[in-house]
Design an enzyme around this catalytic site. Structure first.
Site: not given
Length: 688
Positions: A7, A80, A82, A84, A296, A298, A342
């Site tokens: 990304e 990423d 997650d 999203e 990571y 988030r 995570h």
């Protein structure tokens, strides 16, 4: 050549260090396909089918991506880790024409040689359950935002927005402010007895009356007590000694990192998020080039890998000694509502200490890295140990108490101390002198103090994040953005570090409470978060989840839109005359801001831009604002203060803003002459 799609371009340099020859890294720069901004883009009648479009500014990028993918021997999509990111992978795969069986998705929780190499050996299919969970969230947020925002614009003011999570966060701030305003302080008294023990003085606090908890409510109760115990000795009824331990805090989640960074470092949510992103994607480090320093950022998990834990324990043993290593490794349990996708936020390696990178990191990045490093280090250390003593005294029917606490072994506090809002609130004494049960102590003095209960404290950014997490509102990736938008939209403002709702924010919450209380509330929003999680973990159909929400929400929309209730500000009357009918013009608020409209509407529909009338001529002698040229009903020119109706000064002549030193009348300009506006005063000014 193998192509790795990510990304953020900021990751490219750090990632290429570990991929080596034969790999090319391509960044999508975020989303490449999404719901268009200018329309709802959800086919409600067709089972809420979203209408995705390639983003207009990504068309050239996608053409380049397709060319590189066609030439590549293998394509890895490494967006990423997650939901999203999984959805972005799905969009990329769709654009490249991959079917659902292609094992093209890789993910890593950290940009390190070991994590990247391992991910390349484990490509998998795109997880459609995660994609569906993200689609449901996106569609729900779009439905609420695009259907609810126009209503509050219509009923309150133009250019407003509402959101499924945003409006609940605003409600928390508004409800807290209302609670503070409605709070009625109650009187109470504290009483301290200063007792003599050898050369020491002990401060004991009133605790009981006739063996029941007792807090005096007024001076009469205090005076009654004093009449009984004044001049009396205090007997030691009980001495309790204990060894207590304080366990190390868990490593950071997104929420706890944001809270600690604000409380300890004074870093706003926006600053913390930006610094954390840079530390995760890669920063320049002297002698190393661009490398990533943390995992990571988030996450709502407190879990750490066994490898990371073992490396940390070895570091603790080498630097601090084996007594700082717990007998069993510290294991932390993630709460049930967390996604736990995570690890916790931690340094990638303990070998790169904050001191080693201090010279090359920015101030914010260094401070945040040090905080993350020390929190993770502390989380794996042994308990802090204390010796505590509690002594209970009796004097007639009244009981007093003192507690002392001394540290015997620092444990994790050697490197990290938890933030306490009010350091003195526990009321603990330090080390107490030796006191035996049954002995009697003389009382030097008794000090009563009148106090009043305090209202709840306003939210800070940190405590609002904590409240959102505890109540299950939003997710780690949304906390910062949600709170930031409340500020940028002028729904909240800061008073020091505290958040207070603006009048506009209160008005929005009042309206939503009246018409959308069943949806814009903490309990329902938390319930919807659980439903969204169930799509990913329990095979819930995402469209059924959305449909169940829409059924009730649509009824609320229809009821609100059809209601005559409006919280709009009434139009402001001006002294500007409508050139078409001679009525006064009003300042109204429209989609594009303030404008002038005839007060004789609908008979006269004349409107014109507000700024067209503002021909500034001089200054107001009353308030210093600009004077604006106007026309009377008869077409005669006059001048009035631009702050009308707050300031109602007007003049037939241009005023300079000054007042006559002789009679205090306004100084005016008449042709080439500057003089007192009072015809009976002869004061003139020299224009040379």
């Amino acid at each position: 050549m193998k192509l790795v799609i990510i990304e953020s371009p900021a990751k490219r340099e750090a990632l290429k260090k570990y991929l080596g020859e034969g790999y090319e890294v391509f960044a999508t720069k975020g989303h490449i396909r999404d719901l268009p901004q200018k329309s709802l883009a959800i086919d409600i009648k067709n089972n809420f089918e979203p209408k995705y479009e390639i983003l207009s500014d990504k068309k050239d990028l996608i053409s380049e991506l397709k060319r590189k993918a066609e030439k590549a021997d293998y394509v890895y999509i490494a967006t990423d880790p997650d939901r999203e990111g999984e959805a972005i992978s799905w969009h990329v795969a769709h654009i490249l024409g991959y079917d659902g069986d292609k094992a093209c998705r890789i993910q890593f929780n950290e940009i390190s040689k070991k994590a990247v190499s391992k991910a390349l050996t484990e490509p998998r299919k795109i997880d459609l359950k995660l994609v569906d969970a993200q689609q449901a969230r996106r569609v729900l947020d779009r439905l609420v935002g695009y259907k609810l925002s126009p209503i509050i614009c219509k009923k309150i003011a133009p250019k407003l927005s509402a959101g499924r999570v945003q409006s609940v966060a605003l409600k928390l701030v508004v409800d807290r402010e209302v609670e503070i305003e409605n709070f009625k302080p109650e009187e109470y008294w504290t009483v301290q007895a200063f007792l003599k023990k050898g050369a020491s003085e002990i401060k004991a606090n009133l605790a009981t009356f006739k063996k029941k908890k007792f807090v005096p409510k007024n001076k009469e109760e205090v005076d009654q007590m004093l009449s009984v115990i004044n001049g009396k000795d205090f007997s030691v009824k009980e001495v309790k000694k204990a060894k207590t331990k304080s366990h190390a805090p868990a490593p950071f989640t997104t929420s706890t990192m944001q809270q600690d960074a604000l409380n300890k470092l004074g870093m706003s949510l926006a600053k913390t998020s930006a610094s954390a992103q840079q530390l995760y994607e890669g920063v320049e480090v002297k002698g190393e080039g661009k490398i990533a320093l943390i995992t990571y950022i988030r996450t709502d998990s407190v879990r750490v890998s066994t490898d990371a834990q073992n490396a940390c324990l070895a570091f603790i043993n080498n630097k601090y000694g084996k007594e700082f290593v717990p007998s069993k490794p510290n294991i932390y349990h993630t709460k049930d509502s967390a996604q736990d996708a995570h690890e916790a936020i931690r340094p990638i390696t303990m070998d790169i200490t904050p001191e080693m990178v201090k010279e090359t990191l920015s101030t914010d990045n260094y401070k945040l890295y040090k905080l993350i490093y020390e929190r993770f280090l502390a989380s794996q250390m042994s308990d802090a140990e204390y010796a505590s003593v509690t002594v209970n005294f009796d004097c007639e029917d009244y009981g007093f108490k003192v507690s002392g606490k001394t540290m015997e072994f620092p444990g994790y506090t050697k490197v990290y101390k938890e933030f306490v809002e009010d350091e003195g609130k526990e009321g603990l004494a330090g080390r107490l002198p030796v006191i035996e049960e049954g002995e009697t102590l003389a009382c030097n003095k008794i000090v009563p103090e009148q106090k009043f209960t305090k209202p709840p404290t306003r939210y800070t950014e940190a405590t609002l994040v904590k409240a959102m997490e505890e109540k299950g509102i939003g997710r780690p990736a949304t906390y910062s953005a949600t709170i930031t938008i409340l500020s940028t939209r002028k729904y909240t403002e800061k008073e020091g570090k505290y958040l207070i709702p603006t009048e506009l924010g209160r008005k929005i919450t009042t309206y939503l409470d009246q018409f959308f209380a069943g949806v814009i509330n903490v309990k329902f929003t938390a319930h919807m978060e659980t439903r969204l999680d169930d799509i990913a973990s329990k095979d819930e159909d995402w469209k059924e989840v959305v449909a169940s929400f829409w059924t009730g929400f649509e009824k609320l929309l229809i009821r609100a839109d059809g209601s005559s209730v409006s919280l709009k500000e009434p139009p402001k009357e001006t002294d500007i005359i409508c050139e078409k009918c001679g009525s006064k013009m009003l300042i109204r608020n429209g989609r594009f801001g303030e404008f002038l409209a005839c007060s004789n509407f609908p008979k006269c529909k004349n409107t014109r831009p507000l700024n067209e009338t503002k021909k500034v001529s001089g200054k107001c002698p009353e308030c210093g604002a600009d004077m604006v040229e106007r026309k009377s009903k008869k077409g005669k020119t006059f001048y009035s203060c631009d702050r009308y109706p707050e300031c109602k000064f007007m003049s037939w002549d241009i005023t300079t803003g000054a007042k006559c030193p002789k009679c205090q009348s306004p100084i005016v300009v008449k042709g080439k002459l500057t003089k007192c506006g009072n015809a009976d005063c002869d004061y003139k000014e020299n224009n040379a």
